[in-house]
Write a protein that holds these residues in place. Structure first.
Motif, PDB file in Angstrom:
ATOM      1  N   PHE A 148       0.865  -1.120  -0.242  1.00 42.70           N
ATOM      2  CA  PHE A 148       0.069   0.209  -0.053  1.00 42.70           C
ATOM      3  C   PHE A 148       0.880   1.266  -0.106  1.00 42.70           C
ATOM      4  O   PHE A 148       0.621   2.053  -0.608  1.00 42.70           O
ATOM      5  N   HIS A 149       1.932   1.132   0.966  1.00 40.79           N
ATOM      6  CA  HIS A 149       2.825   2.483   1.122  1.00 40.79           C
ATOM      7  C   HIS A 149       3.420   2.624  -0.230  1.00 40.79           C
ATOM      8  O   HIS A 149       3.931   3.866  -0.802  1.00 40.79           O
ATOM      9  N   MET A 150       3.927   1.432  -0.850  1.00 37.74           N
ATOM     10  CA  MET A 150       4.731   1.489  -2.299  1.00 37.74           C
ATOM     11  C   MET A 150       3.882   2.145  -3.365  1.00 37.74           C
ATOM     12  O   MET A 150       4.246   2.886  -4.339  1.00 37.74           O
ATOM     13  N   GLN A 151       2.444   1.862  -3.253  1.00 35.61           N
ATOM     14  CA  GLN A 151       1.613   2.063  -4.105  1.00 35.61           C
ATOM     15  C   GLN A 151       1.257   3.720  -4.113  1.00 35.61           C
ATOM     16  O   GLN A 151       1.214   4.478  -5.118  1.00 35.61           O
ATOM     17  N   VAL A 152       1.365   4.160  -2.902  1.00 37.47           N
ATOM     18  CA  VAL A 152       1.171   5.720  -2.501  1.00 37.47           C
ATOM     19  C   VAL A 152       2.233   6.246  -3.282  1.00 37.47           C
ATOM     20  O   VAL A 152       1.988   7.318  -4.118  1.00 37.47           O
ATOM     21  N   SER A 153       3.543   5.752  -3.141  1.00 39.34           N
ATOM     22  CA  SER A 153       4.691   6.655  -3.763  1.00 39.34           C
ATOM     23  C   SER A 153       4.348   6.485  -5.429  1.00 39.34           C
ATOM     24  O   SER A 153       4.973   7.282  -5.946  1.00 39.34           O
ATOM     25  N   ALA A 154       4.027   5.399  -5.695  1.00 39.51           N
ATOM     26  CA  ALA A 154       3.946   5.170  -7.196  1.00 39.51           C
ATOM     27  C   ALA A 154       2.772   6.232  -7.620  1.00 39.51           C
ATOM     28  O   ALA A 154       3.096   6.683  -8.820  1.00 39.51           O
ATOM     29  N   ALA A 155       2.039   6.479  -7.224  1.00 45.17           N
ATOM     30  CA  ALA A 155       0.836   7.470  -7.216  1.00 45.17           C
ATOM     31  C   ALA A 155       1.269   8.987  -7.421  1.00 45.17           C
ATOM     32  O   ALA A 155       0.718   9.697  -7.839  1.00 45.17           O
ATOM     33  N   THR A 156       2.742   9.091  -6.692  1.00 47.10           N
ATOM     34  CA  THR A 156       3.063  10.482  -6.998  1.00 47.10           C
ATOM     35  C   THR A 156       3.435  10.778  -8.499  1.00 47.10           C
ATOM     36  O   THR A 156       3.472  11.995  -8.663  1.00 47.10           O
ATOM     37  N   HIS A 157       4.130   9.735  -8.946  1.00 43.83           N
ATOM     38  CA  HIS A 157       4.434   9.850 -10.555  1.00 43.83           C
ATOM     39  C   HIS A 157       5.848  10.821 -10.231  1.00 43.83           C
ATOM     40  O   HIS A 157       6.233  11.422 -11.255  1.00 43.83           O
ATOM     41  N   ASN A 158       6.634  10.625  -9.005  1.00 44.89           N
ATOM     42  CA  ASN A 158       7.663  11.395  -8.877  1.00 44.89           C
ATOM     43  C   ASN A 158       8.835  10.454  -8.694  1.00 44.89           C
ATOM     44  O   ASN A 158       8.761   9.495  -7.876  1.00 44.89           O
ATOM     45  N   LYS A 159       9.720  10.307  -9.757  1.00 41.10           N
ATOM     46  CA  LYS A 159      10.793   9.260  -9.631  1.00 41.10           C
ATOM     47  C   LYS A 159      11.664   9.259  -8.525  1.00 41.10           C
ATOM     48  O   LYS A 159      11.926   8.234  -7.963  1.00 41.10           O
ATOM     49  N   LEU A 160      11.875  10.282  -8.133  1.00 47.46           N
ATOM     50  CA  LEU A 160      12.948  10.429  -6.969  1.00 47.46           C
ATOM     51  C   LEU A 160      12.160   9.851  -5.680  1.00 47.46           C
ATOM     52  O   LEU A 160      12.766   9.230  -4.951  1.00 47.46           O
ATOM     53  N   LEU A 161      10.971  10.527  -5.671  1.00 47.93           N
ATOM     54  CA  LEU A 161      10.122   9.826  -4.274  1.00 47.93           C
ATOM     55  C   LEU A 161       9.873   8.272  -4.384  1.00 47.93           C
ATOM     56  O   LEU A 161      10.057   7.648  -3.548  1.00 47.93           O
ATOM     57  N   ILE A 162       9.687   7.809  -5.600  1.00 45.17           N
ATOM     58  CA  ILE A 162       9.622   6.408  -5.727  1.00 45.17           C
ATOM     59  C   ILE A 162      10.703   5.692  -5.553  1.00 45.17           C
ATOM     60  O   ILE A 162      10.791   4.777  -4.760  1.00 45.17           O
ATOM     61  N   SER A 163      11.958   6.189  -5.816  1.00 43.91           N
ATOM     62  CA  SER A 163      13.345   5.400  -5.706  1.00 43.91           C
ATOM     63  C   SER A 163      13.686   5.362  -4.326  1.00 43.91           C
ATOM     64  O   SER A 163      14.371   4.741  -4.009  1.00 43.91           O
ATOM     65  N   THR A 164      13.210   6.548  -3.633  1.00 43.57           N
ATOM     66  CA  THR A 164      13.740   6.524  -2.167  1.00 43.57           C
ATOM     67  C   THR A 164      12.895   5.683  -1.408  1.00 43.57           C
ATOM     68  O   THR A 164      13.253   4.985  -0.597  1.00 43.57           O
ATOM     69  N   MET A 165      11.586   5.405  -1.762  1.00 44.24           N
ATOM     70  CA  MET A 165      10.763   4.491  -1.022  1.00 44.24           C
ATOM     71  C   MET A 165      11.432   3.110  -1.314  1.00 44.24           C
ATOM     72  O   MET A 165      11.347   2.126  -0.475  1.00 44.24           O
ATOM     73  N   ILE A 166      11.690   2.911  -2.679  1.00 46.06           N
ATOM     74  CA  ILE A 166      12.248   1.704  -3.021  1.00 46.06           C
ATOM     75  C   ILE A 166      13.507   1.124  -2.078  1.00 46.06           C
ATOM     76  O   ILE A 166      13.625   0.155  -1.896  1.00 46.06           O
ATOM     77  N   ALA A 167      14.364   2.038  -2.109  1.00 46.14           N
ATOM     78  CA  ALA A 167      15.529   2.076  -1.264  1.00 46.14           C
ATOM     79  C   ALA A 167      15.491   1.666   0.027  1.00 46.14           C
ATOM     80  O   ALA A 167      16.052   0.953   0.632  1.00 46.14           O
ATOM     81  N   ALA A 168      14.328   2.509   0.674  1.00 50.25           N
ATOM     82  CA  ALA A 168      14.220   2.161   2.195  1.00 50.25           C
ATOM     83  C   ALA A 168      13.175   1.080   2.436  1.00 50.25           C
ATOM     84  O   ALA A 168      13.033   0.815   3.499  1.00 50.25           O
ATOM     85  N   LYS A 169      12.483   0.541   1.347  1.00 50.88           N
ATOM     86  CA  LYS A 169      11.426  -0.406   1.719  1.00 50.88           C
ATOM     87  C   LYS A 169      11.764  -1.398   2.663  1.00 50.88           C
ATOM     88  O   LYS A 169      10.935  -1.809   3.462  1.00 50.88           O
ATOM     89  N   GLU A 170      12.793  -2.249   2.400  1.00 44.98           N
ATOM     90  CA  GLU A 170      13.119  -3.457   3.276  1.00 44.98           C
ATOM     91  C   GLU A 170      12.988  -3.096   4.789  1.00 44.98           C
ATOM     92  O   GLU A 170      12.649  -3.566   5.595  1.00 44.98           O
ATOM     93  N   SER A 171      13.965  -1.902   4.919  1.00 45.23           N
ATOM     94  CA  SER A 171      13.902  -1.481   6.375  1.00 45.23           C
ATOM     95  C   SER A 171      12.479  -0.991   6.800  1.00 45.23           C
ATOM     96  O   SER A 171      12.249  -1.164   8.047  1.00 45.23           O
ATOM     97  N   PHE A 172      11.879  -0.290   6.037  1.00 52.40           N
ATOM     98  CA  PHE A 172      10.739   0.138   6.605  1.00 52.40           C
ATOM     99  C   PHE A 172       9.671  -1.217   6.929  1.00 52.40           C
ATOM    100  O   PHE A 172       8.881  -0.919   7.951  1.00 52.40           O
ATOM    101  N   GLU A 173       9.721  -1.990   6.166  1.00 57.29           N
ATOM    102  CA  GLU A 173       8.660  -3.119   6.420  1.00 57.29           C
ATOM    103  C   GLU A 173       9.276  -3.882   7.535  1.00 57.29           C
ATOM    104  O   GLU A 173       8.467  -4.275   8.401  1.00 57.29           O
ATOM    105  N   LYS A 174      10.542  -3.896   7.959  1.00 60.62           N
ATOM    106  CA  LYS A 174      11.135  -4.503   9.116  1.00 60.62           C
ATOM    107  C   LYS A 174      10.329  -3.917  10.380  1.00 60.62           C
ATOM    108  O   LYS A 174      10.165  -4.376  11.254  1.00 60.62           O
ATOM    109  N   GLY A 175      10.530  -2.387  10.174  1.00 60.54           N
ATOM    110  CA  GLY A 175       9.988  -1.557  11.331  1.00 60.54           C
ATOM    111  C   GLY A 175       8.540  -2.035  11.631  1.00 60.54           C
ATOM    112  O   GLY A 175       8.066  -2.053  12.740  1.00 60.54           O
ATOM    113  N   ILE A 176       7.454  -2.214  10.578  1.00 62.01           N
ATOM    114  CA  ILE A 176       6.356  -2.343  10.543  1.00 62.01           C
ATOM    115  C   ILE A 176       6.085  -3.773  11.252  1.00 62.01           C
ATOM    116  O   ILE A 176       5.246  -3.991  12.016  1.00 62.01           O
ATOM    117  N   ARG A 177       6.873  -4.894  10.646  1.00 62.06           N
ATOM    118  CA  ARG A 177       6.864  -6.084  11.333  1.00 62.06           C
ATOM    119  C   ARG A 177       6.930  -6.111  12.809  1.00 62.06           C
ATOM    120  O   ARG A 177       6.352  -6.758  13.540  1.00 62.06           O
TER     121      ARG A 177
END
Length: 242
Positions: free
Chosen positions: A159-188
């Motif tokens: 859901f959070h990755m799709q929110v970033s995709a909906a910005t259609h901003n490549k830098l925001l999307i790339s930042t979320m991709i880079a941080a995704k694994e650590s973000f997910e660990k925090g959520i878990r």
């Protein structure tokens, strides 16, 4: 006739898929093949019916795996077909990804708070009908898997990755991709630890995601911003205090 790269990897893709979380397993395996170049940039995936039959999975399962790949930038889907993207942009952000992975948890939580509010705001301004459909799909899956923490978190993360995709901003999307694994660990971490003390965490999380979704649907960027920050604040408090 061109080389059928996916067919060459069929045995690997369908080996020991099991009965649970098949779409997530397919996502991980396809992502690995793309990163390794075994599914090269520009390659057009075969028709979904053919791939589903080849792998012995349902089309809905395959589409979920494709949705995740598209959200994370590995493939692009269009009326012309499904194509593998260049992965240079993902590879190039690896140093930042490593920095995030080695960050202090409090720093990571503060970073999420700053980043994702703005991300939701831009998503509300720019989301297409397809973006909203994908967000709704993730949200409905969160509700469906409310009693399975691992699957719940998978769709929460998507859901959070799709929110970033909906910005259609490549830098925001790339930042979320880079941080995704650590973000997910925090959520878990938040979910697993807090569920033993507060069974309402899942319900509150679903409620807050619903507010974010409605705001994006309505193009209400101010509410999207505040709802996302409310959600991240709740996650932060849950991680810190249970």
């Amino acid at each position: 006739m061109g080389r059928d790269y996916l067919m060459e990897q069929a045995e690997y893709l369908k080996k020991d898929l099991g009965k649970h979380n098949i779409s997530q397993t397919l996502f991980q395996r396809l992502k690995e093949l793309i990163i390794e170049g075994k599914l090269p940039a520009g390659y057009m995936m075969p028709n979904e019916n053919i791939v589903s039959e080849m792998l012995g999975v349902g089309r809905s399962t395959l589409r979920e795996a494709y949705t995740a790949l598209a959200v994370f930038g590995f493939i692009r889907r269009s009326k012309a077909g499904t194509f593998v993207n260049e992965i240079d942009n993902i590879v190039n952000i690896a140093p930042f990804s490593i920095t995030v992975e080695n960050s202090d948890l409090n720093d990571l939580l503060e970073f999420r708070y700053m980043l994702e509010g703005e991300t939701a705001s831009y998503a509300a301004k720019r989301a297409t009908a397809e973006d909203i459909a994908q967000l709704t799909h993730c949200y409905e899956k969160m509700i469906a898997y409310r009693n399975d923490v691992n699957l719940f978190v998978d769709y929460d993360s998507m859901f959070h990755m799709q929110v970033s995709a909906a910005t259609h901003n490549k830098l925001l999307i790339s930042t979320m991709i880079a941080a995704k694994e650590s973000f997910e660990k925090g959520i878990r971490l938040a979910m697993r630890e807090s569920l033993t003390q507060n069974p309402r965490v899942i319900d509150v999380t679903i409620e807050l995601h619903g507010k974010i979704l409605e705001a994006i649907k309505n193009g209400d960027y101010q509410t999207a911003y505040s709802a996302m920050r409310e959600h991240i604040s709740y996650v932060n408090l849950t991680v810190k205090y249970g």
